[in-house]
Write an enzyme that holds these catalytic residues in place. Structure first.
Site, PDB file in Angstrom:
ATOM      1  N   GLY A  40      32.997  33.946  43.536  1.00 45.34           N
ATOM      2  CA  GLY A  40      33.331  35.245  44.100  1.00 45.34           C
ATOM      3  C   GLY A  40      34.826  35.514  44.049  1.00 45.34           C
ATOM      4  O   GLY A  40      35.552  34.889  43.269  1.00 45.34           O
ATOM      5  N   HIS A  43      37.808  38.923  39.747  1.00 45.18           N
ATOM      6  CA  HIS A  43      38.935  39.640  39.158  1.00 45.18           C
ATOM      7  C   HIS A  43      38.629  39.868  37.676  1.00 45.18           C
ATOM      8  O   HIS A  43      37.542  39.501  37.196  1.00 45.18           O
ATOM      9  CB  HIS A  43      40.240  38.854  39.358  1.00 45.18           C
ATOM     10  CG  HIS A  43      40.143  37.414  38.932  1.00 45.18           C
ATOM     11  ND1 HIS A  43      39.903  37.023  37.638  1.00 45.18           N
ATOM     12  CD2 HIS A  43      40.210  36.264  39.644  1.00 45.18           C
ATOM     13  CE1 HIS A  43      39.856  35.715  37.555  1.00 45.18           C
ATOM     14  NE2 HIS A  43      40.026  35.218  38.761  1.00 45.18           N
ATOM     15  N   HIS A  46      36.883  37.186  35.637  1.00 44.00           N
ATOM     16  CA  HIS A  46      35.422  37.086  35.780  1.00 44.00           C
ATOM     17  C   HIS A  46      34.731  38.226  35.029  1.00 44.00           C
ATOM     18  O   HIS A  46      33.684  38.030  34.401  1.00 44.00           O
ATOM     19  CB  HIS A  46      35.017  37.176  37.259  1.00 44.00           C
ATOM     20  CG  HIS A  46      35.558  36.071  38.110  1.00 44.00           C
ATOM     21  ND1 HIS A  46      36.531  36.268  39.052  1.00 44.00           N
ATOM     22  CD2 HIS A  46      35.242  34.751  38.156  1.00 44.00           C
ATOM     23  CE1 HIS A  46      36.800  35.118  39.660  1.00 44.00           C
ATOM     24  NE2 HIS A  46      36.034  34.184  39.140  1.00 44.00           N
ATOM     25  N   SER A 194      43.683  34.435  38.660  1.00 44.30           N
ATOM     26  CA  SER A 194      43.006  33.434  39.493  1.00 44.30           C
ATOM     27  C   SER A 194      42.784  34.048  40.865  1.00 44.30           C
ATOM     28  O   SER A 194      43.630  34.809  41.355  1.00 44.30           O
ATOM     29  CB  SER A 194      43.896  32.189  39.621  1.00 44.30           C
ATOM     30  OG  SER A 194      43.466  31.407  40.719  1.00 44.30           O
TER      31      SER A 194
END
Ligand code: PAF
Length: 287
Positions: A40, A43, A46, A194
């Site tokens: 989860g 950002h 992903h 990250s």
């Protein structure tokens, strides 16, 4: 003017039988399925995984589970960002089909006693400084792959050691899922995206891109086969001068085995882990 497409609804799957039922129905309809495992706090990195997955498979499931077993006792498990509704909104925008949202009891039911450990690959780099981390990752990812049994699972190259560990575990255990690495997404100044970047103060954020600049400098210095030690010493000094510390490792390693290299003669990677204030940053580039 055509209005932009409205975000699609993301199916929420809470347990293994809901997940398996959905995958089975898609399969029966002749559709391929990809899984993007995440913790989860999504950002652009992903979302790049989701977009890659959409190019390769008809259906994409994103799992969101902050996995307790991969955090050490003094790590950031309790303060790890949990922003589920924001995550679902991003998944809807990018058109993911489903979010798999297991709870801890689903992943680790009472009596849970099995751990997947990968030897060799986990002995260097993050392994010694995060004892138990890769066993936690390999175990949860193996479970996610076996629960969903997708055609394909995608992971970011930013966690390069993790990617190699997952590839090894899937291969060794005959998990029938293809594993694909996706290149790191970076800010314009080079900082790798990250979920932990949100911990950085303004001043730290300003210093953070040095980590990528150093990796690139080391990669350029060792590319022609020069000894790696002087470039690594110079890179470490540059990180410390920019305010990083401790630098847990800065290493040139074989891209497959992750063994440290004195000279580069084949595919290699430069990898780093260093603290900036309280935030631990990792990154890597290809040589
Ligand atoms: O990279 C991550 O976000 C996690 O380590 C993963 C692969 C989802 C396992 O918990």
């Amino acid at each position: 003017m055509t209005p932009p497409p409205s975000p699609s609804a993301v199916l929420r799957l809470g347990d293994v039988s809901a997940l398996r039922g959905r995958v089975r129905d898609w399969r029966r309809a002749g559709e391929t399925v990809a899984l993007v495992p995440t913790m989860g706090a999504l950002h652009e990195g992903h979302l790049a995984l989701v977009r890659h997955a959409q190019e390769r498979c008809r259906r994409v499931i994103v799992s969101i589970f902050v996995n307790p077993t991969q955090f050490g006792p003094n790590e950031d498990f309790s303060r790890y960002p949990r922003v589920l509704e924001d995550d679902i909104a991003l998944l809807a925008e990018v058109g993911a089909d489903a979010a798999y949202l297991p709870d801890v009891a689903t992943m680790y039911p009472p009596g849970f006693a099995t751990t997947v450990t990968v030897a060799g690959l986990t002995e260097g780099l993050c392994g010694p400084v995060r004892p138990g981390h890769f066993a936690g990752v390999a175990t949860v990812v193996t479970k996610l792959l076996l629960q969903a049994l997708p055609d394909l699972a995608l992971f970011g190259e930013k966690d390069f050691q993790q990617l190699q560990v997952i590839r090894r575990a899937a291969r060794d255990l005959d998990v029938p899922v293809a594993i694909e690495g996706v290149p790191t997404v970076r800010e314009a100044d080079g900082l790798a995206l990250s979920s932990r970047n949100r911990y950085l103060s303004t001043e730290e954020r300003h210093a953070a891109p040095t980590i990528h600049a150093v990796l690139q400098r080391v990669a350029a210095a060792v590319r022609g086969g020069a000894a790696t030690a002087p470039a690594l010493a110079e890179g470490r000094a540059a990180l410390e001068a920019a305010g990083f510390g401790p630098v847990q490792y800065l290493s040139v390693a074989d891209a497959e085995s992750l063994a440290p290299l004195e000279r580069v003669e084949g595919p290699a990677r430069v990898l780093v882990a260093a603290y900036l204030g309280r935030t631990r940053l990792i990154d890597n580039v290809a040589v």
